[in-house]
Write a protein that holds these residues in place. Structure first.
Motif, PDB file in Angstrom:
ATOM      1  N   PRO A  61     -46.611   4.491  41.320  1.00 40.29           N
ATOM      2  CA  PRO A  61     -45.664   4.108  40.269  1.00 40.29           C
ATOM      3  C   PRO A  61     -46.220   4.294  38.855  1.00 40.29           C
ATOM      4  N   GLU A  62     -47.542   4.122  38.688  1.00 44.16           N
ATOM      5  CA  GLU A  62     -48.134   4.328  37.358  1.00 44.16           C
ATOM      6  C   GLU A  62     -47.982   5.782  36.924  1.00 44.16           C
ATOM      7  N   LEU A  63     -48.205   6.697  37.849  1.00 48.58           N
ATOM      8  CA  LEU A  63     -48.061   8.117  37.549  1.00 48.58           C
ATOM      9  C   LEU A  63     -46.602   8.468  37.283  1.00 48.58           C
ATOM     10  N   ASP A  64     -45.701   7.792  37.968  1.00 45.02           N
ATOM     11  CA  ASP A  64     -44.273   8.007  37.731  1.00 45.02           C
ATOM     12  C   ASP A  64     -43.900   7.581  36.313  1.00 45.02           C
ATOM     13  N   ALA A  65     -44.407   6.418  35.885  1.00 45.04           N
ATOM     14  CA  ALA A  65     -44.138   5.942  34.520  1.00 45.04           C
ATOM     15  C   ALA A  65     -44.751   6.889  33.499  1.00 45.04           C
ATOM     16  N   LEU A  66     -45.974   7.338  33.762  1.00 46.32           N
ATOM     17  CA  LEU A  66     -46.647   8.276  32.859  1.00 46.32           C
ATOM     18  C   LEU A  66     -45.850   9.565  32.731  1.00 46.32           C
ATOM     19  N   THR A  67     -45.342  10.069  33.839  1.00 56.50           N
ATOM     20  CA  THR A  67     -44.559  11.299  33.828  1.00 56.50           C
ATOM     21  C   THR A  67     -43.309  11.141  32.962  1.00 56.50           C
ATOM     22  N   GLY A  68     -42.656  10.003  33.071  1.00 52.95           N
ATOM     23  CA  GLY A  68     -41.482   9.751  32.243  1.00 52.95           C
ATOM     24  C   GLY A  68     -41.818   9.760  30.760  1.00 52.95           C
ATOM     25  N   HIS A  69     -42.926   9.127  30.399  1.00 59.92           N
ATOM     26  CA  HIS A  69     -43.333   9.087  28.990  1.00 59.92           C
ATOM     27  C   HIS A  69     -43.739  10.466  28.482  1.00 59.92           C
ATOM     28  N   VAL A  70     -44.465  11.210  29.299  1.00 61.46           N
ATOM     29  CA  VAL A  70     -44.904  12.551  28.889  1.00 61.46           C
ATOM     30  C   VAL A  70     -43.702  13.457  28.676  1.00 61.46           C
ATOM     31  N   ARG A  71     -42.769  13.428  29.600  1.00 61.41           N
ATOM     32  CA  ARG A  71     -41.590  14.296  29.476  1.00 61.41           C
ATOM     33  C   ARG A  71     -40.692  13.867  28.316  1.00 61.41           C
ATOM     34  N   SER A  72     -40.608  12.578  28.073  1.00 59.55           N
ATOM     35  CA  SER A  72     -39.832  12.093  26.942  1.00 59.55           C
ATOM     36  C   SER A  72     -40.464  12.553  25.622  1.00 59.55           C
ATOM     37  N   PHE A  73     -41.790  12.472  25.540  1.00 56.52           N
ATOM     38  CA  PHE A  73     -42.477  12.927  24.324  1.00 56.52           C
ATOM     39  C   PHE A  73     -42.317  14.437  24.152  1.00 56.52           C
ATOM     40  N   ALA A  74     -42.413  15.176  25.246  1.00 56.65           N
ATOM     41  CA  ALA A  74     -42.248  16.633  25.171  1.00 56.65           C
ATOM     42  C   ALA A  74     -40.852  16.991  24.684  1.00 56.65           C
ATOM     43  N   HIS A  75     -39.846  16.273  25.151  1.00 53.17           N
ATOM     44  CA  HIS A  75     -38.468  16.523  24.700  1.00 53.17           C
ATOM     45  C   HIS A  75     -38.341  16.214  23.203  1.00 53.17           C
ATOM     46  N   MET A  76     -38.955  15.101  22.794  1.00 52.31           N
ATOM     47  CA  MET A  76     -38.931  14.733  21.386  1.00 52.31           C
ATOM     48  C   MET A  76     -39.619  15.807  20.535  1.00 52.31           C
ATOM     49  N   LEU A  77     -40.693  16.361  21.050  1.00 51.58           N
ATOM     50  CA  LEU A  77     -41.445  17.384  20.328  1.00 51.58           C
ATOM     51  C   LEU A  77     -40.674  18.695  20.239  1.00 51.58           C
ATOM     52  N   THR A  78     -40.122  19.150  21.342  1.00 53.04           N
ATOM     53  CA  THR A  78     -39.444  20.451  21.349  1.00 53.04           C
ATOM     54  C   THR A  78     -38.097  20.409  20.651  1.00 53.04           C
ATOM     55  N   GLU A  79     -37.439  19.264  20.668  1.00 54.12           N
ATOM     56  CA  GLU A  79     -36.126  19.147  20.042  1.00 54.12           C
ATOM     57  C   GLU A  79     -36.205  18.590  18.612  1.00 54.12           C
ATOM     58  N   ARG A  80     -37.416  18.368  18.132  1.00 53.63           N
ATOM     59  CA  ARG A  80     -37.665  17.826  16.775  1.00 53.63           C
ATOM     60  C   ARG A  80     -36.878  16.549  16.536  1.00 53.63           C
ATOM     61  N   GLN A  81     -37.140  15.576  17.386  1.00 49.77           N
ATOM     62  CA  GLN A  81     -36.456  14.284  17.287  1.00 49.77           C
ATOM     63  C   GLN A  81     -37.464  13.190  16.940  1.00 49.77           C
ATOM     64  N   GLY A  82     -38.147  13.354  15.828  1.00 51.03           N
ATOM     65  CA  GLY A  82     -39.165  12.401  15.398  1.00 51.03           C
ATOM     66  C   GLY A  82     -38.642  11.002  15.160  1.00 51.03           C
ATOM     67  N   GLU A  83     -37.360  10.877  14.880  1.00 54.99           N
ATOM     68  CA  GLU A  83     -36.788   9.551  14.642  1.00 54.99           C
ATOM     69  C   GLU A  83     -36.801   8.688  15.907  1.00 54.99           C
ATOM     70  N   ARG A  84     -36.989   9.304  17.065  1.00 56.19           N
ATOM     71  CA  ARG A  84     -37.065   8.561  18.333  1.00 56.19           C
ATOM     72  C   ARG A  84     -38.455   8.013  18.610  1.00 56.19           C
ATOM     73  N   LEU A  85     -39.436   8.351  17.762  1.00 54.66           N
ATOM     74  CA  LEU A  85     -40.827   7.941  18.013  1.00 54.66           C
ATOM     75  C   LEU A  85     -40.991   6.419  18.120  1.00 54.66           C
TER      76      LEU A  85
END
Length: 158
Positions: A61-85
């Motif tokens: 479950p820890e790796l599952d949570a980490l994966t969610g955070h990593v993918r969310s950050f990657a989406h924020m980075l690629t879509e330039r959504q810094g306001e979601r930080l």
């Protein structure tokens, strides 16, 4: 007959080990492979890779949570959504992932710059590339020649 030290004789224990069936278990994927799966876009993974990643994440479950955070950050980075930080940082702090808490604390120290980097289209990547190239040339030239040769290499190197 048991093992007496002579060649060609096999003990009952060795005979049993040779003939007993071993349970067939799938070898877990290497950490490097799992890391690649997590850092890749989900749609670029093959069906088998997606299934194996899902199995790994189900068992950890820890790796599952980490994966969610990593993918969310990657989406924020690629879509330039810094306001979601700020929301992302709050979500990271709610999970029990100490390594991500360290990352969040580092991002918090310079939050405005990180938000600008995630939002604005400008980048200092070209300048950083030149600085990296000059440092590499300087390391190569250390102790070999004087400043004049280093200057010529910096100015003439591609």
């Amino acid at each position: 007959m048991g093992y007496r030290g002579s060649y060609g004789r096999v003990s009952a224990y060795q005979r049993e080990k040779r003939t007993s069936p071993r349970p067939v278990t799938a070898q877990p994927p290497a950490p490097r492979v799992v890391t690649r799966w997590i850092l890749s876009r989900p749609e670029t993974l093959t069906e088998i890779e997606q299934l194996r990643l899902k199995a790994v994440l189900t068992n950890c479950p820890e790796l599952d949570a980490l994966t969610g955070h990593v993918r969310s950050f990657a989406h924020m980075l690629t879509e330039r959504q810094g306001e979601r930080l700020p929301q992302w940082l709050d979500a990271v702090r709610q999970d029990d992932l100490p390594s991500l808490h360290t990352l969040a604390a580092g991002i918090d120290r310079d939050r405005d710059a990180v938000i600008a980097g995630l939002t604005l289209p400008w980048s200092s990547g070209v300048v950083e590339g030149h600085v990296n190239r000059i440092k590499m040339l300087k390391r190569q030239m250390f102790g070999r020649a004087g400043f004049n040769l280093l200057r010529k290499r910096v100015l003439l190197a591609p």
